[in-house]
Design an enzyme around this catalytic site. Structure first.
Site, PDB file in Angstrom:
ATOM      1  N   ASP A 165      -1.118 -11.624   0.777  1.00 46.73           N
ATOM      2  CA  ASP A 165      -1.325 -11.600   2.397  1.00 46.73           C
ATOM      3  C   ASP A 165      -2.585 -11.513   3.009  1.00 46.73           C
ATOM      4  OD1 ASP A 165      -1.204  -9.118   1.200  1.00 46.73           O
ATOM      5  OD2 ASP A 165       0.405  -8.120   2.800  1.00 46.73           O
ATOM      6  N   TYR A 194      -5.947   0.982  -9.677  1.00 46.93           N
ATOM      7  CA  TYR A 194      -4.388   1.112  -9.751  1.00 46.93           C
ATOM      8  C   TYR A 194      -3.688  -0.478 -10.062  1.00 46.93           C
ATOM      9  CZ  TYR A 194      -3.963  -1.719  -5.428  1.00 46.93           C
ATOM     10  OH  TYR A 194      -3.944  -2.800  -4.490  1.00 46.93           O
ATOM     11  N   HIS A 200       0.904  -1.301   0.066  1.00 46.20           N
ATOM     12  CA  HIS A 200       0.002   0.045   0.073  1.00 46.20           C
ATOM     13  C   HIS A 200       1.039   1.362   0.074  1.00 46.20           C
ATOM     14  CE1 HIS A 200      -3.401  -2.434   0.185  1.00 46.20           C
ATOM     15  NE2 HIS A 200      -2.993  -3.176   1.283  1.00 46.20           N
TER      16      HIS A 200
END
Lengths: 279, 1002
Positions: free
Chosen positions: B312, B542, B282
């Site tokens: 994850d 994104y 992030h």
């Protein structure tokens, strides 16, 4: 004259802290002359969220109680301030004048709700202004209300008579009414903080297998008063809204053909999970 | 590429093209001069460099040169004998086409790729000239809203929702949610059970988003490039002092020189693959600035060994559930369309299983789902919460709470299936027609395979839930139309990140297969995804790669590559390092992993080794940010790896001085997204969470204004990479000669926005709300097509056409095309793998109550889900106001401690009281936390959050107690199963003791 009131629904508050953080975003590093000096980056809680857990594992609930300045109509801080440093506006908002209040540390203790905080650097007592600087610019609500995602916080500008109707129709309460300060902050579902519950679970054994007793009748008895409820699919029951330290209670459980069971509970101090009752 | 009539004429009449070209060149002169007169900032820029720029055609038959001197411009037609910078077009026709404003971007890219345009001169100067031309056009553009009194309101976006940003005197004064105005589109409404539900006309934001002002103006901001004081690239490097020695300020020029020279050095001395790069998962939001955009563009250009991210947040879904229902392109999580409406209309009960969307916001979803979940309550829909922690969703909504022992959720699921089978409470017709392998699994559940019927009583020994409660739950579930919210979105959940995470996620699929997944009221989700927004309106997420040019490593190839033409970038290094094995790769020199390859189910089977054949060992680590100590597993390993001289150079590009940034040799200061240009959509991830914006109540595209100038000497990531690229002669291919602002416009042009709003208006207002589709055009409900055995009608391009066994669009991605109780992909891959058998079974955790010796020493099971108030490390530490949130950190003796939650009985047995400092420890490490004594965890279970941004060892880094709160120091580095690359953070045995003064800190 219409006045501002804040309504907080305890059951809709989930401790996301958006109110607390938006308050900090608004006030840290920002001076609003006549309304407030900048809040210190850390330490102050102009809206202070209290946590209340009730019951014992696994029958519990958790509720949160945001406490801002109550903007009391009978505010002790106004009375105890010198030089008129704290004043009540016509629209109901209580403001600490940041200039006049300089050095008046005693005001921190004037508030029974602990809503006034001392700014050591600037030697001034500070608190929630209901974002009066924004409301005066035409904002419809303060930052905390704007950022609240669940509608737990609501602000209303209304005549006293109109507000009274809302209080009655929505069953609103003030926190700690015994302080007699006539707060303008009202709470809905305050019982989640101020009252307690007696809960538990009912189970039966059938052919050596334990099962939840769904639909069992559980009666709570105190003195001559009786309240009854049915257990849910997990056999759980809950009597809520009881006074803490309110004496001794008795439970009676009846379920289909099983023998009725009575359980004497001791003095009820706080919320109680009586555990699983096997019939 | 459009071919207009003008283009055809130009092509046909070269003389006309020549005339147009000279007019444009002359016009350029006028425009430059005009901009100089009009915009002081532009004039100031021109004063900074004196040089001569030539624009010409290749045969020198035509051109104009521009002399920049002390802020003045003199231009003259013709060819200069010795220009500093030259832009060469192959012919006048091309120049006439590409030099006009609003040129066709595809034509520009085609010309670049086919050497029809060339830039000559030093990178620094050519880039400067190109940017000047670009700024000439963009200077003076108006953006934001003037509010009077010197306050201007801009817009931006974060990974916790879009915002208004109020700026005064160049400083951010407040950040708020976006409240829509009257001209914005009206939202959708759903009528269900006699009530009408419609969301408020504003955006919500996450708590960490409200902390951004405090993070922008954090005392931990890195404001200048820095070098570790005892690091000398030409002498002693003192690698062992990483994390110990201090730093000194250096210039950008020196910093980028060191980095560029080190890149050259390791490539020269060792060969390809010596450079390792990774980022956190992030970053600061924005299509152009997120971690899958400028970063891969740069690293592909220099060749590097990428860090392969383990999935994850998905783990068990990816390595487990996928084998039963496919969905590889979503990393094993299911599609999620139309479920909000279906749930409100048809569902009778929602089971939240390891699902706390109120705390985790799905992903990037702010608090958008909160209002919708309240509608469930309003309609009296029953709710059950299965989680070892009485989580915030449970606390808000109420309902039955069941707290299984960590990592035993699969046992509970099997027991539910057992009751359904015995009591005939499942959808037999669906099982017969829409699934395969049930009889075999049924045999296992009934104990025919191993002699152990998986009864509620059996379950009680493992998971600890009273058998009677399991029977009650199974009966409720089996007789009510039920939604299963497994994880915070459809997918995720801390139960998927433990030793048995695969089996948990697999059993979730199997339970729903028994109940008729896709039938009305029977589906996945807890109102977090599946709003009726318009999914047909194109705007990228994104993961579609932004300006990366990376067709292999991002989802760019699907849409964006065609829509926003750009130079493709390709990494030539095949070597990869699994993120969870970075320390082993560095310290031991060899390791292996399994890829997070989502193309097809079998992608995850292709084991890879480090080092790759013929590749160099890792010598240089270029890390973005500092999150791994807080977010990976057994993280003291990472600390130790940094302090090894096997890594001869470490550079960290970071906004704040925290975590891993404190272990670098050179630190490059990046600015936040509020200090640069970007463009994005609310909660649009794209790629592996396609249409993730349907977590939101409204689709909101945001122009991320450059609200303030970068603090200190910090720069945007794009700019930092460009500075280094220029020193490697890569400036032009990296930036394509345009600025970040221009890239925003290029991206805007590639979306559906130009059809509905002009660039000028979008730029000024800052956001656009996509109208909700009318009811008839809403997306169909997920899996309804499947339940009814129709062709797939939900709007996703997954699975890939080749992955259908029968007709295109028919069935699931599995070999049988059906929900498989016995997985055909696992049967093919390794049917005898005891850790992942072809059908889900109860496999006790390899770290838990069955690991007797360890359990004796460390009797508490720690779970550490994703945090609530911070987003990974964003929001935590860095003197952010989030630290003051009572349930995030606790201030004790002037220090903000991370929290561990412990049952009152366990606390009492250890003499621990509320807010006592305690040491949480096992053989892997020790962390000092503040205790929260609570009934929200059962005895034997303790809860904390992962992702502390602060790593603060009290002694030698890597070998001492941390008081910053990195509980992932304690979690096991063992893979969930050997044949995977996965973390099992929620299988973690610890002991907790009250701190007794100084001694405890050691």
């Amino acid at each position: 004259m219409k006045k501002w009131s804040l309504i907080i629904d305890v059951e809709k508050c989930e401790d996301c802290n958006n109110c607390f953080l938006s308050c900090k975003d608004e006030h840290v590093d920002n001076d609003f002359p006549r309304y407030s000096l900048a809040q210190p980056r850390h330490g102050h809680r102009w809206i202070n969220i209290m946590r209340k857990e009730r019951g014992q594992y696994p029958l519990i609930d958790v509720a949160y109680l945001p406490i801002p300045c109550m903007h009391c109509d009978n505010a002790p801080c106004v009375k105890k301030a010198q030089k008129g440093a704290v004043y009540k506006r016509e629209d109901g908002i209580v403001i600490i004048d940041p200039e006049k209040a300089k050095g008046q540390k005693h005001l921190v203790n004037a508030c029974p709700y602990d809503a006034i905080w001392w700014n050591d650097d600037k030697a001034v007592p500070q608190k929630c202004t209901l974002c009066a600087h924004l409301l005066d610019e035409g904002w419809k609500e303060p930052r905390c209300v704007q950022a609240c995602p669940t509608g737990a916080l609501r602000v209303i500008k209304a005549e006293d008579s109109e507000m009274q109707k809302i209080i009655e129709s929505e069953n609103l309460e003030v926190y700690q009414p015994q302080y007699n300060t006539r707060p303008r902050v009202y709470y809905k579902n305050l019982y989640r903080h101020t009252r307690c519950f007696i809960g538990g679970s009912v189970a039966v054994q059938v052919d050596g297998t334990t099962d939840c007793a769904a639909g069992a009748t559980v009666t709570l008895i105190k003195d001559s008063q009786k309240t009854a409820t049915l257990t849910d699919a997990f056999g759980d029951f809950k009597f809520d809204g009881l006074e803490e330290n309110s004496g001794t209670y008795r439970l009676e459980i009846s379920y289909r053909d099983w023998k009725k069971k009575t359980i004497e509970l001791g003095l009820l101090a706080a919320s109680l999970n009586v555990g699983t009752i096997f019939l | 590429m459009k071919s207009t009539i003008e283009d055809k004429i130009l092509l046909r009449y070269p003389i006309l093209a020549k005339i147009v070209f000279s007019i444009i060149l002359f016009g350029l002169d006028l425009m430059l001069k005009r901009a100089t007169r009009k915009y002081p900032s532009f004039k100031n820029r021109l004063k900074k460099k004196n040089f001569i720029a030539q624009i010409k055609v290749k045969d020198n038959s035509q051109g104009r040169h521009f002399t920049f001197k002390n802020g003045n411009i003199i231009s003259k037609a013709g060819i200069h004998p010795s220009p500093d910078v030259t832009i060469v077009y192959r012919n006048a026709c091309l120049a006439a086409k590409l030099m006009r404003p609003n040129r066709d971007q595809l034509e520009q890219i085609n010309a670049m790729k086919n050497f029809q345009i060339a830039m000559e001169g030093p990178d620094e100067l050519t880039m400067w000239f190109m940017e000047t031309l670009s700024l000439m056009l963009s200077s003076g553009v108006e953006y934001g809203t003037d509010l009077g009194n010197g306050v201007r309101r801009y817009t931006s976006n974060t990974n916790g929702g879009p915002v208004f940003v109020y700026v005064k005197d160049g400083k951010i004064i407040r950040i708020t949610p976006i409240e829509f105005d009257e001209s914005d589109a009206q939202p959708w409404a759903i009528e269900a059970r006699g009530k009408k539900f419609t969301p408020p006309r504003k955006t919500t934001i996450s708590p960490h988003t409200l902390a951004w002002k405090s993070m922008v103006y954090s005392p931990d901001r890195l404001l200048y490039p820095m070098k570790r004081v005892d690091f000398d690239p030409n002498g002693e490097r003192n690698c062992q002092n990483r994390g110990i020695s201090g730093y000194e300020r250096i210039s950008w020029d020196e910093a980028t020189d060191i980095v560029a020279n080190e890149i050259k050095r390791v490539k020269r001395d060792y060969g390809p693959g010596a450079i390792l790069n990774g980022s956190g998962s992030h970053h600061t939001w924005g299509i152009l600035g997120y971690w899958l955009s400028s970063r891969p563009r740069f690293f592909n250009s220099i060749g590097y060994t990428p860090v392969v991210h383990n999935p994850d947040s998905w783990e068990g879904w990816f390595w487990g559930a996928m084998h039963h229902w496919g969905h590889s392109l979503r990393l094993g999580a299911p599609e999620a369309y139309g479920t909000v409406e279906d749930c409100l209309k048809n569902c009778e009960m929602v089971v939240f299983w390891s699902s706390d969307p109120e705390a985790t916001s799905g992903v990037y979803g702010a608090m958008e789902g909160s209002v919708r979940r309240q509608w469930l309550k309003e309609l009296g829909i029953k709710m059950v919460h299965i989680d070892p922690f009485y989580n915030h969703t449970a606390a808000l909504l109420g309902g039955k709470w069941l707290a299984p022992r960590p990592a035993t959720g699969n046992a509970l699921a099997l027991a539910i299936a057992n009751v359904w089978i015995i009591e005939d409470l499942y959808d037999k017709e669906y099982v017969a027609n829409r699934t395969t392998g049930f009889e075999k699994w049924k045999g296992y559940i009934l104990g025919k395979e191993d002699g152990i019927p998986k009864t509620p009583e059996w379950q009680e020994q493992e998971a600890g839930i009273p058998a009677k409660d399991v029977r009650a739950l199974a009966r409720e579930w089996g007789s009510k139309k039920t939604y299963l919210a497994a994880g915070g979105i459809t997918g995720f959940g801390s139960a998927c990140r433990c030793a048995t995470g695969n089996e948990w996620a697999r059993s979730m699929v199997c339970l729903m297969a028994m109940q008729g997944l896709g039938k009305p009221g029977v589906n996945m989700g807890g109102m977090q995804q599946g709003t009726p927004v318009d999914t047909s309106f194109f705007f990228p997420g994104y993961a579609e790669g932004g300006l990366s040019g990376d067709i292999e490593g991002t989802a760019m190839a699907v849409n964006l590559y065609q829509r926003m033409p750009q130079l493709a970038t390709v990494n030539t290094v095949y070597q990869r390092v699994p993120r969870l094995k970075i320390p082993e790769a560095i310290l031991e020199g060899s390791t292996c992993g399994y890829p997070t390859d989502s193309k097809t189910i079998e992608g995850q089977f292709l084991k890879f080794d480090y080092p790759a054949p013929g590749n160099a060992p890792l010598k240089m680590y270029y890390k973005y940010g500092g999150s791994h100590f807080g977010t990976m597993a057994e993280t003291n390993r990472y600390v130790k790896a940094y302090r090894s001289d096997k890594l001869s150079f470490v550079v960290n590009q970071s906004i704040w001085f925290e975590g891993e940034a404190r272990f670098a040799d050179v630190i490059l200061p990046a600015c936040t997204s509020f200090e640069r240009w970007d463009i994005s959509e609310f909660a649009n991830c794209g790629g592996y969470v396609q249409h993730s914006f349907n977590q939101c109540n409204h689709r909101v595209m945001v122009m991320q204004h450059k609200c303030i100038e970068p603090l200190g000497e910090s720069k945007s990531d794009f700019q930092i990479f460009l500075e280094i690229a220029k020193k490697l002669g890569l400036g032009a291919p990296f930036s394509e000669g345009v600025t970040e602002f221009d890239w925003c416009k290029r991206l805007f042009d590639g979306t559906d926005l130009p059809k509905v709003i002009s660039w000028k208006k979008f730029l000024k207002k800052g956001y656009y709300v996509v109208p909700a589709p009318k009811e008839e055009l809403r997306d169909p409900v997920s899996f309804r097509w499947y339940a009814e055995d129709r062709l797939k009608d939900t709007p996703e391009l997954a699975p890939l056409p080749a992955d259908y066994t029968e007709q295109f669009g028919k069935g699931l991605q599995t070999q049988s095309g059906k929900l498989e109780f016995v997985s055909s992909s696992l049967k093919r891959f390794d049917p005898d793998d005891p850790e992942r058998p072809p059908m889900t079974k109860y496999i006790p955790s390899w770290e838990g109550h069955h690991t007797t010796e360890l359990y004796k020493r460390y009797p508490l099971q720690l779970i550490s889900p994703h945090p609530r108030y911070s987003f990974h490390t964003v929001g935590d530490g860095k003197d952010s106001i989030v630290n003051d949130v009572k349930d995030h950190r606790v201030l004790i003796d002037g220090y903000y401690y991370w929290i561990v939650r412990i049952n009152s009985g366990d606390a009492e047995a250890r003499g621990i009281k509320e807010s006592d400092l305690v040491k949480v420890f096992n053989d892997r490490g020790a962390v000092i936390c503040a205790a929260q004594v609570t009934e929200r965890v059962p005895p034997g279970t303790v809860h904390s959050y992962e992702s502390s941004a602060v790593y603060d060892p009290v002694g030698e880094p890597g070998y001492s107690v941390d008081r910053g709160g990195c509980v992932n120091q304690l979690t096991p580095s063992r893979m969930m199963i050997k044949q995977s690359h996965s973390m099992a953070a929620n299988s973690c045995l610890v002991q907790i003791a009250k701190c007794q003064g100084e001694e405890s800190m050691k």
